[in-house]
Motif scaffolding. Structure first.
Motif, short mmCIF file in Angstrom:
data_model
loop_
_atom_site.label_atom_id
_atom_site.label_comp_id
_atom_site.label_asym_id
_atom_site.label_seq_id
_atom_site.Cartn_x
_atom_site.Cartn_y
_atom_site.Cartn_z
N PHE A 131 0.41 -1.28 -0.03
CA PHE A 131 0.12 -0.02 -0.02
C PHE A 131 1.15 1.61 -0.28
O PHE A 131 0.49 2.43 -0.22
CB PHE A 131 -0.75 -0.28 1.14
CG PHE A 131 -2.00 1.04 1.12
CD1 PHE A 131 -3.52 0.15 0.66
CD2 PHE A 131 -2.33 2.08 0.92
CE1 PHE A 131 -4.36 1.74 -0.17
CE2 PHE A 131 -2.72 2.97 0.39
CZ PHE A 131 -3.94 2.97 0.59
N THR A 132 2.14 1.28 0.26
CA THR A 132 2.83 2.82 0.21
C THR A 132 2.87 2.95 -0.82
O THR A 132 3.30 3.90 -1.02
CB THR A 132 4.13 2.36 0.90
OG1 THR A 132 4.03 1.33 2.21
CG2 THR A 132 5.11 2.84 1.12
N GLU A 133 3.01 1.47 -1.89
CA GLU A 133 4.02 2.06 -3.36
C GLU A 133 2.24 2.13 -3.86
O GLU A 133 2.78 3.36 -4.97
CB GLU A 133 3.72 0.63 -3.65
CG GLU A 133 4.10 0.39 -5.10
CD GLU A 133 4.67 -0.94 -6.01
OE1 GLU A 133 6.08 -1.30 -6.34
OE2 GLU A 133 4.00 -1.19 -6.40
N TYR A 134 1.27 2.31 -3.95
CA TYR A 134 -0.26 2.49 -4.16
C TYR A 134 -0.60 4.34 -3.82
O TYR A 134 -0.59 4.12 -4.47
CB TYR A 134 -1.56 1.63 -3.80
CG TYR A 134 -2.63 2.21 -3.71
CD1 TYR A 134 -2.78 1.71 -5.09
CD2 TYR A 134 -3.52 2.32 -3.65
CE1 TYR A 134 -4.06 2.38 -5.52
CE2 TYR A 134 -4.65 3.15 -3.93
CZ TYR A 134 -5.32 3.01 -4.62
OH TYR A 134 -6.49 3.24 -5.03
N ALA A 135 -0.50 4.02 -2.61
CA ALA A 135 -0.09 6.33 -1.85
C ALA A 135 0.64 6.80 -2.80
O ALA A 135 0.79 7.85 -2.59
CB ALA A 135 -0.12 5.85 -0.23
N GLN A 136 1.86 6.25 -3.29
CA GLN A 136 2.99 6.59 -3.25
C GLN A 136 2.18 7.48 -5.14
O GLN A 136 2.90 8.57 -5.55
CB GLN A 136 4.58 6.50 -3.60
CG GLN A 136 5.00 6.47 -1.92
CD GLN A 136 5.85 5.69 -2.38
OE1 GLN A 136 6.49 5.67 -3.07
NE2 GLN A 136 7.42 5.70 -1.20
N LEU A 137 2.23 6.47 -5.43
CA LEU A 137 1.68 6.90 -6.63
C LEU A 137 0.16 7.96 -6.84
O LEU A 137 0.51 8.77 -7.35
CB LEU A 137 0.71 5.23 -7.51
CG LEU A 137 2.35 4.40 -7.95
CD1 LEU A 137 1.01 3.48 -8.38
CD2 LEU A 137 2.26 4.94 -9.30
N ARG A 138 -0.85 7.32 -5.63
CA ARG A 138 -1.93 9.00 -5.29
C ARG A 138 -1.14 9.90 -5.32
O ARG A 138 -1.42 10.72 -5.55
CB ARG A 138 -2.94 8.30 -4.42
CG ARG A 138 -3.26 6.76 -4.80
CD ARG A 138 -4.14 6.73 -3.99
NE ARG A 138 -4.96 7.41 -2.56
CZ ARG A 138 -6.26 7.04 -2.39
NH1 ARG A 138 -6.75 6.11 -2.64
NH2 ARG A 138 -6.89 8.55 -1.72
N GLU A 139 -0.53 9.86 -4.60
CA GLU A 139 0.50 11.21 -4.43
C GLU A 139 1.03 11.64 -5.59
O GLU A 139 0.78 13.65 -5.83
CB GLU A 139 1.56 11.16 -2.94
CG GLU A 139 2.45 12.44 -2.20
CD GLU A 139 2.08 13.12 -1.67
OE1 GLU A 139 1.83 14.45 -1.19
OE2 GLU A 139 0.42 12.84 -1.53
N GLU A 140 1.91 11.21 -5.95
CA GLU A 140 2.30 11.96 -7.36
C GLU A 140 1.50 12.62 -8.73
O GLU A 140 1.19 13.62 -8.89
CB GLU A 140 2.43 10.45 -7.70
CG GLU A 140 4.01 11.58 -9.34
CD GLU A 140 4.98 10.52 -9.71
OE1 GLU A 140 5.69 10.89 -10.88
OE2 GLU A 140 5.08 9.05 -9.48
N VAL A 141 0.09 11.52 -8.23
CA VAL A 141 -1.11 12.43 -9.27
C VAL A 141 -1.19 13.46 -8.79
O VAL A 141 -1.78 14.69 -9.05
CB VAL A 141 -2.23 11.21 -8.91
CG1 VAL A 141 -3.12 11.85 -10.32
CG2 VAL A 141 -1.77 9.91 -10.09
#
Length: 965
Positions: free
Chosen positions: A579-589
């Motif tokens: 989920f850390t990887e997923y959250a980082q994608l959301r943050e970059e968006v």
């Protein structure tokens, strides 16, 4: 554990050891048969416990930092180091910050240990320089270290008297250079006035020298009582015992004398409010007065009186401020003489002496007057009658015979020697002095008087600090003579006694490093140990140590955030995937969408125009549009003469073209991403110049990271849109996207990432604040390498660099460039002295207003070249983001020329308008500079002319030095 945390733990543990033995002033036992026992047998009085403790640490082989109040006898510890050196067959260097202190200590040690064993080395004195004990100024030792002098052989001890001088803005760096540069085998004995961060300074000394013990004594040997003199009455400042009269600081604040508070209230009723608070043209009272804060009185009132053009002594209403004659008479009646009265003005000091003479004040007996005349004849007997007349000797002698004198930097050294000896003998009863006396030689008094608690700092009138108050009043109370000392503050209109009490009861005198690498320091260090090791040595400076200490709090914040981040990420754990990887994608968006929105809202034309207005020659930029889109280097910023006032920069492009750009080439802002040096004589009309510059630019471009370009406009917007779409597709494909608890996990993950941003910002601030000394050193190296003083190898110093290593002035690099370019060639001795004076002289504020000029055409032409050289060096410094060197000052050129030409003292002083002491000091500075140039230039005409100028200037009052008799 991190290196920083380990360092902090070491400092804490040292601090605990310090408190366990230093702060307890218990009975000290001297070991039988020890050197300390032999040493103490030579004194007819018992040593204090802190002195014995410090000496014992030295005999054990440790270095020491001794911090104690003025007059507490710290020099005994330094004398023990001398004793140890003589007993063990090693050398001891005793360093002092000023020549007068060196002379005084030389005479003391020579009398105690024999003239054959003690030597003296100052800027212009050399006596028995290879003696076992040598007294010297700190600069002399610094120069020895850089030159790897054989005089350093068998050196066992170095005493650094008045080591708190390292806070001095102009000369303080020398102390740190010596402390860092001395061989590890040398025991360092540092003697300091009481400072509030002694432990911090001691921790640094232990860090860089190893095995340094801190010995602190806060007990004044003579208690100090505080007073305020109003009209003809001397009031106690405190209702009870003054804090400075107590052996240990009280936990309770001392109460102010109610009589003084009553006096202040009474004055308030009699003085109109508008005379206490100046008004502007609008009639509204000003909240901030530029003439001190007003809490110590006199500030606002003096400001108003200057506007009205009248003297404060003619004011109506109660006259509570005593005249100088009344003050002196009252001190005499109260048996509080001898006294030092601090006046924060040289003219004020001399004016006070004249006022007492005019008032008929006489403080000496016939016998004392005769002895004073004898002291004057001893010190001044070798001077010519013409020089004495030029120096107002008659007035000086008349005041002296009455027990009255002044003491300041503008006084001739020989005259100061008379005052110092007469005062030490108890014959001079009152000395009016500037604050420089508080940092100078040993000259204590029974009483210290402060006329005002506001002084001019070179820019504005400001309140003196608690540290300055402590330093000034520390002169009061002569050990072995007085049972108590006294500090007297003269009443000023509008004074708040509570503010004065607060100033007098605080014991804060923080020691702040003024260390900063110079060009001379850089070439000397690189030549001795190489760039990499030199950089490491500079990171050991006290300045860096203090900076790093301030970073500790930022590091603590970052560490605390990291713990919370770990907790939030655990709470965000998802069994479907990372989920850390997923959250980082959301943050970059999220970040890209926010950035895109900001770009679309900006007024791009205004922003682009502003970016063009800040361009400078040599800036490497990205041209966002037009025929010349791509990389370019600015040759001329083109801010003048463009249509409509818009900039039209001339650039060299990556296609090797030299073109003028317009604002149409910049629909979006540009940004500087690098720097290219533009040759001083670049001519865009010459094909060879264009080719050479283009080749340099292409080479520089290859070294740049292509990702450094900041892209804007439609292209950037399209790229952002594409990237956002790609990220959204990745989000949908991610296994955590279908988790039913996705948003719950997301809340914890977002908190973790928010804290991570804070942690990264704290780390960035810490990085920006740390390594500042090393970063400056790197920039200095780049400047020196670009100008041919350093080579590209670690230890490589060129011939020009070795020449620069012999120049120690503030404008060392400018001087070196002038020597290389032949600017001084062809000048005769007086002309050379005049031109070189501009590289050392600095006009004081009070001297401004007089039109300075060069003495003849040859010096004018040479000075024009000096200034051109300074501008050229300044451009290189700007290119490497260094502050510009001090501008050459021609304010002393005519005086230097006249003196080197043989003009008499009276005529030269009349022309330059300087006090005799200032004149002599600046002539000696020019002589020192001539000596440096002679050493740097090597065999040839310039060396011969420099030595001729030294011989011509070293005459009369300049050569005459009573301390060398």
């Amino acid at each position: 554990m991190t290196m920083m945390a380990m360092a902090i733990d070491r400092r804490k543990s040292r601090g605990h050891r310090l408190l366990s033995w230093v702060m307890t002033e218990n009975e000290f036992t001297i070991a039988p048969g020890s050197l300390l026992e032999q040493f103490t047998a030579g004194y007819d009085f018992p040593l204090d416990d802190y002195q014995l403790q410090a000496c014992a640490r030295i005999e054990e082989g440790a270095g020491v930092l001794v911090a104690a109040p003025t007059g507490a006898g710290k020099t005994v510890v330094g004398e023990f180091a001398v004793f140890c050196a003589l007993a063990t067959g090693k050398k001891c260097f005793y360093t002092t910050p000023i020549k007068a202190l060196s002379n005084q200590k030389f005479h003391d040690l020579a009398e105690r240990h024999g003239a054959d064993r003690v030597g003296l080395l100052t800027g212009d004195s050399s006596v028995n320089s290879e003696g076992q004990v040598v007294v010297m100024t700190t600069e002399v030792l610094r120069n020895m270290i850089y030159a790897n002098s054989t005089t350093l052989d068998n050196l066992g001890y170095v005493v650094m008297d008045e080591v708190h001088y390292l806070a001095d803005r102009f000369r303080g760096a020398v102390w740190e250079e010596v402390i860092i540069g001395l061989a590890p085998s040398v025991q360092l004995v540092s003697l300091s006035a009481t400072v509030s961060n002694t432990e911090e300074f001691g921790d640094w000394l232990d860090e860089v020298r190893g095995n340094v013990k801190v010995v602190i004594s806060e007990r004044r040997p003579v208690p100090l009582y505080q007073h305020v003199m109003a009209n003809k009455q001397i009031h106690d400042l405190f209702e009870g015992v003054a804090p400075t009269a107590s052996e240990t600081p009280s936990e309770r604040a001392a109460r102010v004398n109610p009589e003084l508070l009553k006096l202040a209230r009474s004055e308030t009723k009699d003085v109109r409010d508008d005379s206490r608070r100046p008004r502007g043209r609008s009639g509204k009272g000003k909240k901030n007065v530029a003439y001190g804060s007003g809490q110590f009185g006199g500030a606002a009132k003096a400001h108003l009186e200057r506007q009205r053009g009248r003297d404060s002594r003619d004011d109506r209403g109660p006259r509570l401020t005593p005249s100088r004659a009344v003050m002196t008479t009252q001190l005499q009646r109260a048996r509080l003489l001898p006294a030092i009265c601090f006046v924060f003005s040289r003219q004020g000091c001399d004016g006070a002496v004249r006022q007492l003479l005019a008032s008929g004040v006489n403080l000496t007996s016939d016998e004392e007057a005769t002895r004073l005349i004898g002291i004057a004849q001893k010190h001044l007997g070798g001077m010519t009658s013409a020089d004495l007349r030029a120096l107002d000797h008659d007035i000086f002698l008349e005041a002296l015979s009455r027990g009255i004198a002044s003491h300041h930097a503008g006084l001739l050294p020989a005259f100061k020697a008379v005052v110092e000896e007469g005062f030490a003998a108890g014959l001079i009863k009152i000395v009016f002095a500037t604050e420089t006396l508080a940092l100078g030689i040993n000259m204590p008094a029974r009483t210290v008087v402060l006329e005002k608690l506001v002084k001019y700092n070179g820019e504005s009138h400001v309140d003196i600090t608690p540290g300055e108050y402590t330093q000034l009043t520390g002169r009061a109370g002569r050990r072995g003579i007085d049972v108590e000392g006294h500090a007297v503050v003269l009443w000023q209109p509008g004074m708040d006694p509570r503010a004065v009490a607060g100033l007098a009861s605080r014991r804060t005198y923080p020691l702040k490093s003024s260390f900063s690498p110079t060009y001379n320091m850089t070439v000397n260090l690189v030549g001795r140990v190489g760039r990499e090791r030199a950089r490491g040595l500079l990171e050991q400076s006290f300045a860096q140590f203090q900076t790093d200490a301030s970073v500790v709090n930022l590091a603590t914040v970052a560490a605390r955030n990291q713990r919370e981040i770990d907790d939030y990420l655990k709470a965000a754990h998802c069994d479907r995937g990372d989920f850390t990887e997923y959250a980082q994608l959301r943050e970059e968006v999220r970040e890209l969408e926010a950035q895109q929105a900001r770009l679309r809202k900006q007024d791009k034309r205004a922003e682009a125009l502003n970016s063009l207005m800040t361009l400078e020659p040599g800036d490497i930029i990205h041209v966002p549009a037009g025929r010349h889109q791509g990389w370019a280097a600015v040759i001329d910023a083109g801010r003048h003469g463009g249509r409509g006032g818009e900039p039209h920069p001339m650039v060299v492009t990556e296609d090797r073209e030299v073109v003028r750009l317009t604002t149409s080439d910049f629909p979006t802002p540009t940004q500087v991403v690098g720097k290219l040096r533009i040759p001083r004589k670049f001519d865009p009309r010459q094909a060879a110049s264009r080719r050479n510059l283009a080749a340099s630019f292409v080479d520089k471009l290859h070294a740049l990271n292509p990702q450094a370009a900041i892209l804007h406009g439609p292209r950037a917007d399209a790229e952002m849109t594409a990237r956002i779409s790609e990220l959204r597709r990745e989000l949908k494909r991610h296994p955590c996207h279908e988790c039913p608890d996705r948003e719950t996990h997301a809340r914890f993950a977002e908190r973790a990432m928010r804290l991570d941003r804070d942690r990264q910002q704290a780390r960035a601030r810490a990085e920006a604040r740390s390594n500042t000394i090393a970063k400056r050193f790197d920039k200095l190296c780049l400047v020196l390498e670009s100008m041919g003083y350093l080579g590209s190898e670690d230890h490589e110093v060129t011939d020009a660099g070795r020449m620069l290593a012999r120049l120690y002035s503030e404008l060392d690099l400018v001087t070196a460039e002038c020597i290389r370019d032949g600017v001084f060639d062809g000048l005769d001795a007086p002309q050379l002295a005049a031109v070189l004076s501009s590289l050392v002289y600095e006009t004081r504020r009070v001297e401004q207003g007089r039109m300075a000029r060069m003495p003849d055409r040859a010096t004018e032409a040479a000075q024009h070249e000096v200034r051109a050289t300074w501008r050229r060096v300044s451009i290189v410094e700007r290119d490497f983001r260094l502050e510009r060197s001090t501008e050459p000052d021609i304010g002393f050129a005519e005086a230097a020329f006249a003196w080197a030409s043989g003009e008499p003292l009276a005529r030269v002083l009349g022309q330059c308008g300087l006090p005799a002491g200032d004149f002599v000091r600046w002539v000696r500075q020019v002589i020192d500079m001539l000596g440096q140039v002679a050493a740097a230039a090597g065999p040839g005409d310039l060396r011969r002319t420099s030595r001729e100028a030294v011989t011509a200037m070293r005459r009369g009052v300049v050569e005459f030095d009573p301390d060398e008799d």
